[in-house]
Design a protein around this motif. Structure first.
Motif, mmCIF file in Angstrom:
data_model
loop_
_atom_site.group_PDB
_atom_site.id
_atom_site.type_symbol
_atom_site.label_atom_id
_atom_site.label_comp_id
_atom_site.label_asym_id
_atom_site.label_seq_id
_atom_site.Cartn_x
_atom_site.Cartn_y
_atom_site.Cartn_z
ATOM 1 N N LEU A 257 -1.242 4.556 5.007
ATOM 2 C CA LEU A 257 -1.657 5.861 4.468
ATOM 3 C C LEU A 257 -0.640 6.311 3.426
ATOM 4 O O LEU A 257 0.559 6.418 3.731
ATOM 5 C CB LEU A 257 -1.700 6.898 5.592
ATOM 6 C CG LEU A 257 -2.882 6.906 6.550
ATOM 7 C CD1 LEU A 257 -3.262 5.548 7.080
ATOM 8 C CD2 LEU A 257 -2.608 7.867 7.700
ATOM 9 N N ARG A 258 -1.120 6.559 2.212
ATOM 10 C CA ARG A 258 -0.224 6.956 1.122
ATOM 11 C C ARG A 258 -0.740 8.251 0.485
ATOM 12 O O ARG A 258 -1.550 8.220 -0.434
ATOM 13 C CB ARG A 258 -0.118 5.826 0.087
ATOM 14 C CG ARG A 258 0.480 4.557 0.681
ATOM 15 C CD ARG A 258 0.748 3.461 -0.334
ATOM 16 N NE ARG A 258 1.729 2.529 0.215
ATOM 17 C CZ ARG A 258 2.353 1.591 -0.481
ATOM 18 N NH1 ARG A 258 2.116 1.430 -1.760
ATOM 19 N NH2 ARG A 258 3.237 0.804 0.105
ATOM 20 N N PRO A 259 -0.287 9.391 0.986
ATOM 21 C CA PRO A 259 -0.752 10.669 0.448
ATOM 22 C C PRO A 259 -0.053 11.033 -0.869
ATOM 23 O O PRO A 259 1.109 10.703 -1.057
ATOM 24 C CB PRO A 259 -0.372 11.671 1.551
ATOM 25 C CG PRO A 259 0.738 11.028 2.312
ATOM 26 C CD PRO A 259 0.611 9.536 2.133
ATOM 27 N N GLY B 156 -4.568 -1.505 -3.480
ATOM 28 C CA GLY B 156 -3.884 -0.322 -2.953
ATOM 29 C C GLY B 156 -2.428 -0.268 -3.388
ATOM 30 O O GLY B 156 -1.884 0.806 -3.660
ATOM 31 N N ASP B 157 -1.805 -1.428 -3.445
ATOM 32 C CA ASP B 157 -0.411 -1.495 -3.908
ATOM 33 C C ASP B 157 -0.320 -0.971 -5.336
ATOM 34 O O ASP B 157 0.524 -0.129 -5.664
ATOM 35 C CB ASP B 157 0.073 -2.950 -3.831
ATOM 36 C CG ASP B 157 1.510 -3.106 -4.298
ATOM 37 O OD1 ASP B 157 2.352 -2.291 -3.878
ATOM 38 O OD2 ASP B 157 1.791 -4.030 -5.083
ATOM 39 N N ILE B 158 -1.228 -1.447 -6.180
ATOM 40 C CA ILE B 158 -1.173 -1.102 -7.602
ATOM 41 C C ILE B 158 -1.573 0.361 -7.828
ATOM 42 O O ILE B 158 -0.889 1.105 -8.541
ATOM 43 C CB ILE B 158 -2.092 -2.057 -8.398
ATOM 44 C CG1 ILE B 158 -1.576 -3.501 -8.270
ATOM 45 C CG2 ILE B 158 -2.164 -1.636 -9.860
ATOM 46 C CD1 ILE B 158 -2.553 -4.569 -8.755
ATOM 47 N N THR C 57 -1.423 2.901 -5.912
ATOM 48 C CA THR C 57 -0.522 3.945 -5.408
ATOM 49 C C THR C 57 0.741 4.097 -6.264
ATOM 50 O O THR C 57 1.273 5.197 -6.364
ATOM 51 C CB THR C 57 -0.148 3.726 -3.928
ATOM 52 O OG1 THR C 57 0.300 2.384 -3.735
ATOM 53 C CG2 THR C 57 -1.339 4.002 -3.036
ATOM 54 N N ASP C 58 1.200 3.024 -6.888
ATOM 55 C CA ASP C 58 2.287 3.228 -7.861
ATOM 56 C C ASP C 58 1.756 4.093 -9.007
ATOM 57 O O ASP C 58 2.453 4.976 -9.508
ATOM 58 C CB ASP C 58 2.797 1.889 -8.425
ATOM 59 C CG ASP C 58 3.963 1.313 -7.622
ATOM 60 O OD1 ASP C 58 3.996 1.527 -6.391
ATOM 61 O OD2 ASP C 58 4.839 0.650 -8.220
ATOM 62 N N GLU C 59 0.525 3.860 -9.397
ATOM 63 C CA GLU C 59 -0.061 4.689 -10.452
ATOM 64 C C GLU C 59 -0.188 6.140 -9.972
ATOM 65 O O GLU C 59 0.174 7.074 -10.688
ATOM 66 C CB GLU C 59 -1.436 4.135 -10.866
ATOM 67 C CG GLU C 59 -1.998 4.864 -12.079
ATOM 68 C CD GLU C 59 -3.451 4.521 -12.386
ATOM 69 O OE1 GLU C 59 -4.101 3.805 -11.597
ATOM 70 O OE2 GLU C 59 -3.932 5.000 -13.415
ATOM 71 N N PRO D 96 8.886 4.748 2.452
ATOM 72 C CA PRO D 96 8.544 5.274 1.133
ATOM 73 C C PRO D 96 7.796 4.183 0.372
ATOM 74 O O PRO D 96 7.976 3.008 0.676
ATOM 75 C CB PRO D 96 9.908 5.545 0.496
ATOM 76 C CG PRO D 96 10.844 4.585 1.175
ATOM 77 C CD PRO D 96 10.324 4.477 2.588
ATOM 78 N N ILE D 97 6.966 4.564 -0.623
ATOM 79 C CA ILE D 97 6.206 3.506 -1.310
ATOM 80 C C ILE D 97 7.037 2.810 -2.384
ATOM 81 O O ILE D 97 6.647 1.787 -2.907
ATOM 82 C CB ILE D 97 4.862 4.008 -1.889
ATOM 83 C CG1 ILE D 97 5.018 4.674 -3.249
ATOM 84 C CG2 ILE D 97 4.124 4.910 -0.923
ATOM 85 C CD1 ILE D 97 3.716 4.642 -4.052
ATOM 86 N N HIS D 98 8.205 3.385 -2.719
ATOM 87 C CA HIS D 98 9.019 2.760 -3.766
ATOM 88 C C HIS D 98 9.721 1.514 -3.226
ATOM 89 O O HIS D 98 9.770 1.291 -2.015
ATOM 90 C CB HIS D 98 10.041 3.751 -4.317
ATOM 91 C CG HIS D 98 11.054 4.231 -3.310
ATOM 92 N ND1 HIS D 98 12.032 3.409 -2.785
ATOM 93 C CD2 HIS D 98 11.230 5.440 -2.729
ATOM 94 C CE1 HIS D 98 12.777 4.100 -1.939
ATOM 95 N NE2 HIS D 98 12.306 5.343 -1.867
HETATM 96 MN MN MN Z 1 4.202 -1.473 -3.997
#
Ligand code: MN
Ligand code: IPM
Length: 359
Positions: free
Chosen positions: A105-107, A242-244, A246-248, A274-276
């Motif tokens: 989950l990436r809010p 999803g990886d791509i 969410t960085d966007e 964290p997503i970073h």
């Molecule tokens: Mn990533």
């Protein structure tokens, strides 16, 4: 409450940002009368250096026994030789898989005070509140790989149950939000995406008549995410998309350093990260943004420990610090950047003072 939390600092800025989140967890424990036992273990490049393996057995065993896991980041130039047989990232993928953490989950909810750091125009950002549910244990990340001198391949596979469970999770989450799910695929080209679309449509139709579902191709989704981000509520998609995306999406919030995530499975320990990444360019300088990890700790309290009031306390403290302009270098524009520790201290001060949390 007593809880055992495994902390995996990892590499690069991982140790700096997890240290900040650990201080915040201890402050919450103190304020609300809980006892959190925090135990650090090795993962990633740090684990390769110490043991030869990116995910030592002892780390996995500790994670399985814990109530929750907090992770920093893995990877760095020291371990990125293209011919290396072991890589830090393998440790992260292996722990996600071994713990069965299929839903990430990436809010993203841009904070008005940080919108100046976003490259997107403020009028497009007002009211944006997204939750990306990224499939985390399947797809091309886990398929068979081949490599010869002349060619290479990565296999992308999805099974019906793998798609069903993550779409179901996204629909359930949408129920507690605005009731809209956007499923993202590349069904005009990929067979796995055509299966994804079929399964997503069926789950939404048969099990969630109260939810509206829409399908988007990943390329146009990448555009819509920037041109009309307010149009989306829950976005569910396969691992790599999803990886791509969410960085966007982090650029809507102003910085990759702001976004937390929760990796969840079924009746198993949750992992919060964290997503970073490990940001080797700034590692060790004490200037990394700790908010994404601190907000991941808030998700840990909410999803793994059921402490929603405590989670909200952390989120309000971070909101309040942003409101007050407590910005690390990734957010500050005019030479007013503060350090990782100062940002953490600003959050700690707001947790220790209940009056600030009232709203
Ligand atoms: Mn990533
Ligand atoms: C993330 C990261 C990882 C991923 C890397 C470090 C393997 O980019 O969590 O988004 O691709 O999943």
């Amino acid at each position: 409450m007593h809880a055992d939390i495994v902390v995996l600092p990892g590499d690069g800025i991982g140790p700096e940002v997890t240290a900040a989140a650990v201080d915040v967890l201890q402050a919450v424990a103190q304020r609300f009368g809980h006892q959190f036992s925090l135990h650090e273990h090795l993962i990633g490049g740090a684990a390769i250096d110490a043991t030869g393996k990116p995910l030592p057995d002892e780390t996995l065993a500790a994670a399985r026994d814990a109530d929750a896991v907090l992770l920093g980041a893995v990877g760095g130039p020291k371990w990125s030789d293209p011919n290396a047989s072991v890589r830090p990232e393998q440790g992260l993928l292996a722990i996600r898989k071994a713990l069965g953490l299929y839903a990430n989950l990436r809010p993203t909810k841009p904070h008005p005070a940080a919108m100046g750091a976003s490259p997107i125009k403020p009028h497009l950002l007002a009211g944006v509140d997204l939750l990306v549910v990224r499939e985390l244990t399947g797809g091309i990340y886990f398929g068979e790989r081949t490599r010869t001198a002349e060619s290479a391949s990565d296999l992308c596979t999805y099974t019906v149950p793998e798609i069903e469970r993550v779409v179901r999770r996204a629909c359930l989450l949408a129920r507690g939000r605005r009731g809209h799910v956007t499923s993202v695929d590349k069904a005009n080209v990929l067979e796995t995406s055509r299966l994804w679309r079929d399964v997503a449509s069926r789950i939404a139709r048969d099990e969630f008549p109260d939810i509206t579902i829409e399908h988007q191709l990943v390329d146009s989704m990448a555009m819509h995410l920037l041109s009309k981000p307010r149009a989306y509520d829950v976005i569910v998609t396969e691992n790599m998309f999803g990886d791509i995306l969410t960085d966007e999406a982090s650029m809507l919030a102003g910085s990759l350093g702001l976004l937390p995530s929760a990796s969840l499975g079924e009746g198993c320990v949750g992992m919060y990260e964290p997503i970073h990444g490990s940001a080797p360019d700034i590692a060790g300088k004490g200037i990394a943004n700790p908010y994404g990890t601190i907000l991941s700790a808030a998700l840990l309290l909410r999803y793994s420990l059921g402490l929603s009031q405590e989670a909200a306390c952390i989120e309000h403290a971070v909101d309040d610090a942003l409101e007050a302009g407590v910005f690390t270098a990734d957010l500050a524009s005019d030479g007013t950047a503060i350090s990782t520790r100062e940002a953490a201290a600003a959050v700690l001060a707001r947790i220790a003072t209940p009056a600030r949390i009232a709203g």
